[in-house]
Design a protein around this motif. Structure first.
Motif, PDB file in Angstrom:
ATOM      1  N   TRP A  78     -55.239  65.914  64.204  1.00  0.00           N
ATOM      2  CA  TRP A  78     -55.473  64.582  64.751  1.00  0.00           C
ATOM      3  C   TRP A  78     -56.945  64.199  64.789  1.00  0.00           C
ATOM      4  O   TRP A  78     -57.294  63.027  64.829  1.00  0.00           O
ATOM      5  CB  TRP A  78     -54.891  64.492  66.163  1.00  0.00           C
ATOM      6  N   PHE A  79     -57.845  65.185  64.793  1.00  0.00           N
ATOM      7  CA  PHE A  79     -59.278  64.903  64.872  1.00  0.00           C
ATOM      8  C   PHE A  79     -60.009  65.582  63.705  1.00  0.00           C
ATOM      9  O   PHE A  79     -60.722  66.569  63.899  1.00  0.00           O
ATOM     10  CB  PHE A  79     -59.845  65.378  66.216  1.00  0.00           C
ATOM     11  N   PRO A  80     -59.839  65.044  62.493  1.00  0.00           N
ATOM     12  CA  PRO A  80     -60.504  65.655  61.333  1.00  0.00           C
ATOM     13  C   PRO A  80     -62.019  65.449  61.352  1.00  0.00           C
ATOM     14  O   PRO A  80     -62.753  66.197  60.709  1.00  0.00           O
ATOM     15  CB  PRO A  80     -59.869  64.941  60.137  1.00  0.00           C
ATOM     16  N   GLN A  81     -62.491  64.444  62.085  1.00  0.00           N
ATOM     17  CA  GLN A  81     -63.921  64.202  62.246  1.00  0.00           C
ATOM     18  C   GLN A  81     -64.360  64.715  63.622  1.00  0.00           C
ATOM     19  O   GLN A  81     -63.537  64.914  64.509  1.00  0.00           O
ATOM     20  CB  GLN A  81     -64.229  62.702  62.138  1.00  0.00           C
ATOM     21  N   GLN A  82     -65.644  64.877  63.828  1.00  0.00           N
ATOM     22  CA  GLN A  82     -66.152  65.323  65.127  1.00  0.00           C
ATOM     23  C   GLN A  82     -65.718  64.367  66.229  1.00  0.00           C
ATOM     24  O   GLN A  82     -65.729  63.147  66.051  1.00  0.00           O
ATOM     25  CB  GLN A  82     -67.678  65.421  65.098  1.00  0.00           C
ATOM     26  N   ALA A  83     -65.327  64.916  67.372  1.00  0.00           N
ATOM     27  CA  ALA A  83     -64.885  64.117  68.516  1.00  0.00           C
ATOM     28  C   ALA A  83     -65.524  64.667  69.784  1.00  0.00           C
ATOM     29  O   ALA A  83     -66.032  65.790  69.808  1.00  0.00           O
ATOM     30  CB  ALA A  83     -63.356  64.155  68.623  1.00  0.00           C
ATOM     31  N   ASN A  84     -65.493  63.865  70.827  1.00  0.00           N
ATOM     32  CA  ASN A  84     -66.007  64.291  72.129  1.00  0.00           C
ATOM     33  C   ASN A  84     -64.907  64.993  72.913  1.00  0.00           C
ATOM     34  O   ASN A  84     -63.722  64.797  72.647  1.00  0.00           O
ATOM     35  CB  ASN A  84     -66.504  63.077  72.921  1.00  0.00           C
ATOM     36  N   LEU A  85     -65.312  65.775  73.909  1.00  0.00           N
ATOM     37  CA  LEU A  85     -64.311  66.368  74.785  1.00  0.00           C
ATOM     38  C   LEU A  85     -64.794  66.363  76.230  1.00  0.00           C
ATOM     39  O   LEU A  85     -65.993  66.312  76.508  1.00  0.00           O
ATOM     40  CB  LEU A  85     -63.930  67.793  74.332  1.00  0.00           C
ATOM     41  N   TYR A  86     -63.820  66.367  77.122  1.00  0.00           N
ATOM     42  CA  TYR A  86     -64.040  66.459  78.561  1.00  0.00           C
ATOM     43  C   TYR A  86     -63.189  67.612  79.042  1.00  0.00           C
ATOM     44  O   TYR A  86     -61.996  67.688  78.720  1.00  0.00           O
ATOM     45  CB  TYR A  86     -63.604  65.157  79.231  1.00  0.00           C
ATOM     46  N   ALA A  87     -63.791  68.535  79.791  1.00  0.00           N
ATOM     47  CA  ALA A  87     -63.057  69.719  80.236  1.00  0.00           C
ATOM     48  C   ALA A  87     -63.259  69.945  81.729  1.00  0.00           C
ATOM     49  O   ALA A  87     -64.383  69.892  82.225  1.00  0.00           O
ATOM     50  CB  ALA A  87     -63.519  70.955  79.463  1.00  0.00           C
ATOM     51  N   VAL A  88     -62.154  70.170  82.425  1.00  0.00           N
ATOM     52  CA  VAL A  88     -62.197  70.619  83.815  1.00  0.00           C
ATOM     53  C   VAL A  88     -61.881  72.107  83.779  1.00  0.00           C
ATOM     54  O   VAL A  88     -60.784  72.508  83.361  1.00  0.00           O
ATOM     55  CB  VAL A  88     -61.177  69.863  84.693  1.00  0.00           C
ATOM     56  N   LEU A  89     -62.867  72.920  84.183  1.00  0.00           N
ATOM     57  CA  LEU A  89     -62.704  74.365  84.189  1.00  0.00           C
ATOM     58  C   LEU A  89     -62.524  74.866  85.612  1.00  0.00           C
ATOM     59  O   LEU A  89     -62.696  74.115  86.571  1.00  0.00           O
ATOM     60  CB  LEU A  89     -63.936  75.025  83.561  1.00  0.00           C
ATOM     61  N   ASP A  90     -62.191  76.112  85.775  1.00  0.00           N
ATOM     62  CA  ASP A  90     -62.086  76.715  87.112  1.00  0.00           C
ATOM     63  C   ASP A  90     -63.384  76.576  87.891  1.00  0.00           C
ATOM     64  O   ASP A  90     -63.379  76.502  89.109  1.00  0.00           O
ATOM     65  CB  ASP A  90     -61.735  78.203  86.996  1.00  0.00           C
ATOM     66  N   PHE A  91     -64.512  76.569  87.181  1.00  0.00           N
ATOM     67  CA  PHE A  91     -65.810  76.644  87.848  1.00  0.00           C
ATOM     68  C   PHE A  91     -66.749  75.483  87.522  1.00  0.00           C
ATOM     69  O   PHE A  91     -67.882  75.447  88.002  1.00  0.00           O
ATOM     70  CB  PHE A  91     -66.508  77.957  87.460  1.00  0.00           C
ATOM     71  N   ALA A  92     -66.318  74.520  86.696  1.00  0.00           N
ATOM     72  CA  ALA A  92     -67.214  73.431  86.297  1.00  0.00           C
ATOM     73  C   ALA A  92     -66.428  72.280  85.684  1.00  0.00           C
ATOM     74  O   ALA A  92     -65.280  72.448  85.250  1.00  0.00           O
ATOM     75  CB  ALA A  92     -68.252  73.931  85.292  1.00  0.00           C
TER      76      ALA A  92
END
Length: 200
Positions: free
Chosen positions: A22-36
């Protein structure tokens, strides 16, 4: 291509394969981690996030993930942990979505300010990234280089559903929301307030 597609429980391997498709080109991401909570990029199978205290973007470790959004101007994939894998949805903008709104869904575009200003440590940071530092002490890296700007925003798109009186619905409600892109903050509102919105 459907504008909205729910995703049942899938494995990490299947999720990564779909992201690659679905993302053959560079894309941004947002991540909720256990610590950040952090932003980053996805590019050709590589997930990199900007974590405070690191000297370079860091590979994302899925075992710490509580929420993942991969997004570009046209679409966003949203995933959260499920019983034995990942579940969520993909939301795409199609021409019919932008033009006819025949499904009773309307779009509101907003720029939401990200806390903080470009930090003094920026020159020692990640190439192509910007460090935002707030007066409260929060520090967050975004994967975009601000040129001559001190503040940043994120373009979000809200999907609003018009009530169907035949079904007894009475109020307009938000059906979904997705991230679209990073952008400079050009408003003069207080931190956390919204810049003017565009309804389509």
């Amino acid at each position: 291509m459907k504008p909205y597609e729910p995703i049942g429980t899938i494995s990490e391997e299947v999720a990564i394969a779909r992201i690659d498709k679905w993302f053959p080109q560079q894309a941004n991401l947002y991540a909720v981690l256990d610590f950040a909570v952090c932003f980053g990029i996805y590019d050709n199978g590589s997930f990199l996030v900007g974590l405070e205290g690191e000297k370079a973007p860091t590979p994302l470790e899925w075992k710490f993930l509580r929420e993942l959004r991969i997004f570009d101007e046209e679409k966003e994939l949203f995933l959260v942990p499920s019983d034995c894998g990942w579940t969520g949805r993909i939301r795409r903008d199609t021409e019919s979505c932008k033009m006819g709104n025949q499904t009773g869904e309307y779009i509101i575009d907003e720029r939401q300010k990200l806390w903080g200003r470009v930090g003094k440590e920026q020159k020692e940071g990640f190439a192509g990234w910007t460090l935002l530092v707030s007066e409260r002490g929060t520090r967050i890296w975004i994967p975009v280089e601000l040129s001559g700007q001190e503040e940043a925003a994120i373009h979000v798109r809200r999907y609003m559903r018009v009530p169907d009186v035949k079904k007894g619905e009475a109020l307009v409600f938000q059906n979904d929301i997705r991230m679209a892109a990073f952008c400079p903050w050009e408003g003069d509102c207080e931190d956390g307030e919204k810049e003017e919105s565009n309804v389509q």
